[in-house]
Every structure is written in C-alpha cells, then in structure tokens.
Design a protein around this motif. Structure first.
Motif, PDB file in Angstrom:
ATOM      1  N   LEU A 186      49.307  24.754  16.894  1.00 57.31           N
ATOM      2  CA  LEU A 186      50.622  25.076  16.323  1.00 57.31           C
ATOM      3  C   LEU A 186      50.497  25.379  14.835  1.00 57.31           C
ATOM      4  O   LEU A 186      51.107  26.327  14.324  1.00 57.31           O
ATOM      5  CB  LEU A 186      51.588  23.907  16.536  1.00 57.31           C
ATOM      6  CG  LEU A 186      52.107  23.690  17.958  1.00 57.31           C
ATOM      7  CD1 LEU A 186      52.844  22.358  18.055  1.00 57.31           C
ATOM      8  CD2 LEU A 186      53.041  24.836  18.358  1.00 57.31           C
ATOM      9  N   ILE A 187      49.705  24.577  14.152  1.00 57.91           N
ATOM     10  CA  ILE A 187      49.492  24.790  12.715  1.00 57.91           C
ATOM     11  C   ILE A 187      48.838  26.151  12.477  1.00 57.91           C
ATOM     12  O   ILE A 187      49.266  26.922  11.611  1.00 57.91           O
ATOM     13  CB  ILE A 187      48.620  23.669  12.134  1.00 57.91           C
ATOM     14  CG1 ILE A 187      49.345  22.324  12.225  1.00 57.91           C
ATOM     15  CG2 ILE A 187      48.234  23.972  10.682  1.00 57.91           C
ATOM     16  CD1 ILE A 187      48.456  21.124  11.984  1.00 57.91           C
ATOM     17  N   LYS A 188      47.832  26.437  13.263  1.00 56.92           N
ATOM     18  CA  LYS A 188      47.118  27.708  13.126  1.00 56.92           C
ATOM     19  C   LYS A 188      48.053  28.887  13.369  1.00 56.92           C
ATOM     20  O   LYS A 188      48.010  29.888  12.644  1.00 56.92           O
ATOM     21  CB  LYS A 188      45.952  27.746  14.116  1.00 56.92           C
ATOM     22  CG  LYS A 188      45.070  28.967  13.996  1.00 56.92           C
ATOM     23  CD  LYS A 188      43.883  28.878  14.956  1.00 56.92           C
ATOM     24  CE  LYS A 188      42.988  30.107  14.851  1.00 56.92           C
ATOM     25  NZ  LYS A 188      41.841  30.013  15.779  1.00 56.92           N
ATOM     26  N   ALA A 190      51.170  29.047  12.826  1.00 57.47           N
ATOM     27  CA  ALA A 190      52.197  29.172  11.788  1.00 57.47           C
ATOM     28  C   ALA A 190      51.665  29.790  10.508  1.00 57.47           C
ATOM     29  O   ALA A 190      52.440  30.199   9.637  1.00 57.47           O
ATOM     30  CB  ALA A 190      52.793  27.799  11.492  1.00 57.47           C
ATOM     31  N   ILE A 191      50.351  29.873  10.372  1.00 57.34           N
ATOM     32  CA  ILE A 191      49.735  30.397   9.152  1.00 57.34           C
ATOM     33  C   ILE A 191      49.377  31.866   9.349  1.00 57.34           C
ATOM     34  O   ILE A 191      48.811  32.239  10.383  1.00 57.34           O
ATOM     35  CB  ILE A 191      48.468  29.577   8.810  1.00 57.34           C
ATOM     36  CG1 ILE A 191      48.853  28.129   8.500  1.00 57.34           C
ATOM     37  CG2 ILE A 191      47.726  30.192   7.633  1.00 57.34           C
ATOM     38  CD1 ILE A 191      47.669  27.217   8.267  1.00 57.34           C
ATOM     39  N   PRO A 192      49.712  32.728   8.408  1.00 59.06           N
ATOM     40  CA  PRO A 192      49.385  34.156   8.535  1.00 59.06           C
ATOM     41  C   PRO A 192      47.895  34.380   8.819  1.00 59.06           C
ATOM     42  O   PRO A 192      47.039  33.664   8.285  1.00 59.06           O
ATOM     43  CB  PRO A 192      49.776  34.728   7.171  1.00 59.06           C
ATOM     44  CG  PRO A 192      50.819  33.782   6.658  1.00 59.06           C
ATOM     45  CD  PRO A 192      50.425  32.437   7.152  1.00 59.06           C
ATOM     46  N   ALA A 193      47.612  35.374   9.641  1.00 59.55           N
ATOM     47  CA  ALA A 193      46.236  35.645  10.062  1.00 59.55           C
ATOM     48  C   ALA A 193      45.307  35.855   8.872  1.00 59.55           C
ATOM     49  O   ALA A 193      44.162  35.381   8.866  1.00 59.55           O
ATOM     50  CB  ALA A 193      46.202  36.865  10.976  1.00 59.55           C
ATOM     51  N   ALA A 194      45.787  36.545   7.853  1.00 54.23           N
ATOM     52  CA  ALA A 194      44.946  36.831   6.689  1.00 54.23           C
ATOM     53  C   ALA A 194      44.510  35.545   5.986  1.00 54.23           C
ATOM     54  O   ALA A 194      43.392  35.457   5.468  1.00 54.23           O
ATOM     55  CB  ALA A 194      45.697  37.726   5.705  1.00 54.23           C
ATOM     56  N   ALA A 195      45.375  34.526   5.989  1.00 52.02           N
ATOM     57  CA  ALA A 195      45.058  33.264   5.318  1.00 52.02           C
ATOM     58  C   ALA A 195      44.111  32.395   6.134  1.00 52.02           C
ATOM     59  O   ALA A 195      43.529  31.452   5.614  1.00 52.02           O
ATOM     60  CB  ALA A 195      46.347  32.494   5.040  1.00 52.02           C
ATOM     61  N   ARG A 196      43.961  32.740   7.427  1.00 46.04           N
ATOM     62  CA  ARG A 196      43.091  31.941   8.300  1.00 46.04           C
ATOM     63  C   ARG A 196      41.654  32.439   8.294  1.00 46.04           C
ATOM     64  O   ARG A 196      40.775  31.780   8.844  1.00 46.04           O
ATOM     65  CB  ARG A 196      43.618  31.978   9.743  1.00 46.04           C
ATOM     66  CG  ARG A 196      45.022  31.434   9.923  1.00 46.04           C
ATOM     67  CD  ARG A 196      45.287  31.123  11.387  1.00 46.04           C
ATOM     68  NE  ARG A 196      45.051  32.243  12.280  1.00 46.04           N
ATOM     69  CZ  ARG A 196      46.007  33.015  12.786  1.00 46.04           C
ATOM     70  NH1 ARG A 196      47.274  32.803  12.457  1.00 46.04           N
ATOM     71  NH2 ARG A 196      45.704  34.001  13.612  1.00 46.04           N
ATOM     72  N   HIS A 201      39.206  24.856   7.951  1.00 48.07           N
ATOM     73  CA  HIS A 201      40.011  24.957   9.165  1.00 48.07           C
ATOM     74  C   HIS A 201      41.494  24.913   8.795  1.00 48.07           C
ATOM     75  O   HIS A 201      41.911  24.107   7.953  1.00 48.07           O
ATOM     76  CB  HIS A 201      39.670  23.798  10.104  1.00 48.07           C
ATOM     77  CG  HIS A 201      40.239  23.938  11.471  1.00 48.07           C
ATOM     78  ND1 HIS A 201      41.586  23.786  11.746  1.00 48.07           N
ATOM     79  CD2 HIS A 201      39.646  24.225  12.665  1.00 48.07           C
ATOM     80  CE1 HIS A 201      41.798  23.958  13.036  1.00 48.07           C
ATOM     81  NE2 HIS A 201      40.642  24.230  13.617  1.00 48.07           N
ATOM     82  N   PRO A 202      42.325  25.777   9.386  1.00 44.46           N
ATOM     83  CA  PRO A 202      43.751  25.840   9.024  1.00 44.46           C
ATOM     84  C   PRO A 202      44.490  24.513   9.160  1.00 44.46           C
ATOM     85  O   PRO A 202      45.482  24.280   8.468  1.00 44.46           O
ATOM     86  CB  PRO A 202      44.312  26.873  10.012  1.00 44.46           C
ATOM     87  CG  PRO A 202      43.146  27.694  10.419  1.00 44.46           C
ATOM     88  CD  PRO A 202      41.967  26.773  10.411  1.00 44.46           C
ATOM     89  N   ALA A 203      44.014  23.626  10.035  1.00 46.05           N
ATOM     90  CA  ALA A 203      44.728  22.364  10.270  1.00 46.05           C
ATOM     91  C   ALA A 203      44.265  21.236   9.353  1.00 46.05           C
ATOM     92  O   ALA A 203      44.885  20.168   9.339  1.00 46.05           O
ATOM     93  CB  ALA A 203      44.551  21.943  11.728  1.00 46.05           C
ATOM     94  N   ARG A 204      43.211  21.429   8.598  1.00 46.48           N
ATOM     95  CA  ARG A 204      42.614  20.322   7.841  1.00 46.48           C
ATOM     96  C   ARG A 204      43.602  19.667   6.885  1.00 46.48           C
ATOM     97  O   ARG A 204      43.743  18.443   6.842  1.00 46.48           O
ATOM     98  CB  ARG A 204      41.389  20.797   7.059  1.00 46.48           C
ATOM     99  CG  ARG A 204      40.597  19.637   6.464  1.00 46.48           C
ATOM    100  CD  ARG A 204      39.487  20.104   5.551  1.00 46.48           C
ATOM    101  NE  ARG A 204      40.014  20.587   4.270  1.00 46.48           N
ATOM    102  CZ  ARG A 204      39.255  20.877   3.228  1.00 46.48           C
ATOM    103  NH1 ARG A 204      37.945  20.775   3.312  1.00 46.48           N
ATOM    104  NH2 ARG A 204      39.791  21.299   2.099  1.00 46.48           N
ATOM    105  N   ARG A 205      44.291  20.468   6.097  1.00 44.38           N
ATOM    106  CA  ARG A 205      45.187  19.916   5.078  1.00 44.38           C
ATOM    107  C   ARG A 205      46.371  19.185   5.705  1.00 44.38           C
ATOM    108  O   ARG A 205      46.789  18.136   5.214  1.00 44.38           O
ATOM    109  CB  ARG A 205      45.658  21.033   4.147  1.00 44.38           C
ATOM    110  CG  ARG A 205      44.577  21.557   3.214  1.00 44.38           C
ATOM    111  CD  ARG A 205      45.120  22.608   2.271  1.00 44.38           C
ATOM    112  NE  ARG A 205      45.479  23.828   2.966  1.00 44.38           N
ATOM    113  CZ  ARG A 205      44.645  24.851   3.161  1.00 44.38           C
ATOM    114  NH1 ARG A 205      43.399  24.779   2.703  1.00 44.38           N
ATOM    115  NH2 ARG A 205      45.039  25.929   3.803  1.00 44.38           N
TER     116      ARG A 205
END
Length: 311
Positions: A186-188, A190-196, A201-205
């Motif tokens: 879900l976190i991944k 919600a984050i724009p593809a370019a920022a991933r 890892h997108p969920a780390r923070r």
C-alpha cells in the motif's frame, strides 16, 4: 529462537564507559548481550552489571549465553524509561557507567512474526514489549488520517505522508490491514513511480515511524537518559548509540543541557542564575563505526555514539 545479534560499536562503547574491577554498571538495552558481556569481562572479577530489556527473548537468551557470569549479572524485564526506579530497587542507585544501544535488534527485524520487517510477510505487531496492548495493526487500522500523516512525517520524515495515509484509510475501509507485506505494498502504491526508482525501500521510513509511535520510543528515550544520568557517580559515564536523526537529536540536546553552566545574559556583570554544568562532553562530535565495521555490518552505518561524564 536463538538471539543472534551483531553488536554495533562494541569496543568503542565499552572503552568509553571505562569499566574496572569492582565497578557497577547498567546496560539499558541488553539485546543480544554483546555489550553486557564485555562490561562483565572488563569489570572482573568483582564488577556487577544490571541489564534491562523489554523483550523476554533477550532476557531468556542472556540467562543461557551469560550463565558463566550470572553471579555478577542481574536482568530486568522492563522498559528503560523506568531505569531510575528499577535500578534503585535493586541497589544500583549509584553506578559508574551506563550504556544505551537504541533501535531494533537483528532478531526482531529478522523474525517475520515480530512484524518489524517490510521484506517478510508477518502480522503487524512491532511491539518491543509484548505485554503492551498497542500493536502496529491497531495503530494502522484505527488512527485517523491526520494522525497517520503526522506520524509518518514527524517520525519517518516521509514527504508523501498524506498520500500514504489516505491510501491506508481507503484500503482499511474495504478490509482490515493485518499483514506487513500488504501494508508495504500500500505504501509503495501511494508513492509516485519516479520516487520509487532510487533510494531505500519505499516502506522503510513509514515502518520506522509506525514502530516509533507504537513503542513511544522518543518519549521514553528522554525519560531514560535523564533517569540514567541521575544514577551516575561523580566521574561516571553515560554512552548512547543512536541510529537515526530523531534519536540523535534528543541525545545531543539532552547531553548539551547537562553540560551547560551559566545561562545569564552576557551583559550581566555577575552570574545570578547559579547554574553550573552537571556533565562534561567526552567528545564534541559523535563517534561513528569504522569503515571495516560498516562493511561487515551494514546496519551499523547510521550509528552514532555520544558520551558524557558526570561532574
């Protein structure tokens, strides 16, 4: 479960404490027992150590791995927020050194059932002390979108906090979120593809932020440091290893306060506040792991050690 954990800044931290025969010491974060063992070895044959941990796995592991020195070791199943009272109750109201190794131990990260890892599927738990009621599942499914946003931004410094919070609220309206992998996805999403495409890892923070909120880590850190400093003998040292900027900021500011004397306006001819320093910073800058340690143990890369001596 074996509690296998590679201790960060082992030698540097114990060296800073300067253990000696007959001394009394506290390890506020027992974990895998690495710092505790070295404190016991360096304070032999009569030095004593009181070790705290809110994880029963760590306590049970220490009873086995430190059995050869058990007569000089006491363990306490408690959060270090209660260090002053618990230590006093056990005769450790005056000690020569105290250390804190903050963060999550490797076994907590690596065992899926504990729910700390976004890389392994497990229940959303994240409790360091399993006696408490609040879990990550409760927080994620019951906190308002405003609370989620604030926690993700404040504790995780996540710039997409609101988008992630909204995605979570939308998902839980359909079905309760109970899995670490489901939350990570879900976190991944919600984050724009370019920022991933780059960075961690997108969920780390967000996982870090939830863990801090569930365990109230920053509030208990402040309380724990203040309680620990009050237990020190004159010349005793307090050493704290932190792993992210929020922790380090609290340690740095609290130590600075201990070491600050007169706060009168400079234009006054004499001091009227009567304030004197209670401590001396052993080093102005934090001590970092060596390049070799960072290579051998990637989790050590963000570690910072700060040390203060009581006057």
């Amino acid at each position: 479960m074996a509690f296998i954990h590679e201790t960060v800044l082992l030698e540097a931290t114990v060296d800073a404490i300067q253990p000696r025969d007959g001394g009394r010491y506290i390890d506020a974060t027992l974990g895998g027992g690495g710092h505790t063992r070295l404190l016991l070895e360096r304070s032999a044959p009569t030095g004593c150590v009181l070790a705290f941990d809110q994880d029963t796995t760590a306590i049970e592991n220490a009873r086995v791995t430190l059995a050869d020195m058990a007569f000089r070791l006491q363990t306490v199943h408690a959060n270090f927020a209660h260090i002053e009272q618990e230590a006093t109750n056990r005769g450790f109201q005056q000690v020569d050194g105290i250390l804190f190794d903050l963060g999550v131990s490797s076994p907590q990260f690596d065992v899926a059932e504990r729910g700390f890892s976004y890389r392994q599927d497990g229940p959303l738990d994240m409790r360091m002390d399993r006696r408490q009621r609040m879990t990550a599942e409760t927080f994620v499914n019951e906190a308002s979108v405003e609370t989620l946003t604030n926690v993700f931004f404040r504790y995780g410094e996540e710039k997409f906090s609101r988008a992630i919070a909204r995605k979570i609220v939308e998902a839980r309206e359909v079905s309760r979120i109970t899995s670490t992998v489901v939350l990570a996805d879900l976190i991944k999403a919600a984050i724009p593809a370019a920022a991933r495409r780059s960075g961690p890892h997108p969920a780390r923070r967000v996982f870090q932020a939830i863990r801090i909120a569930v365990n109230d880590e920053l509030a208990v850190l402040q309380t724990g440091i203040e309680g620990a400093f009050s237990l020190l003998n004159q010349g005793g040292r307090l050493a704290v290893i932190s792993f992210h900027s929020l922790e380090d900021r609290i340690v740095k500011q609290t130590f600075r306060d201990f070491a600050t004397g007169c706060i009168c306006p400079p234009e006054l001819p004499i001091c009227t506040c009567g304030r004197t320093p209670r401590g001396r910073l052993v080093s102005r800058k934090p001590i970092a792991p060596t390049e070799e340690e960072q290579t051998n143990n990637p989790r050590a890369r963000s570690a910072k050690l700060r040390v203060i001596e009581k006057l």
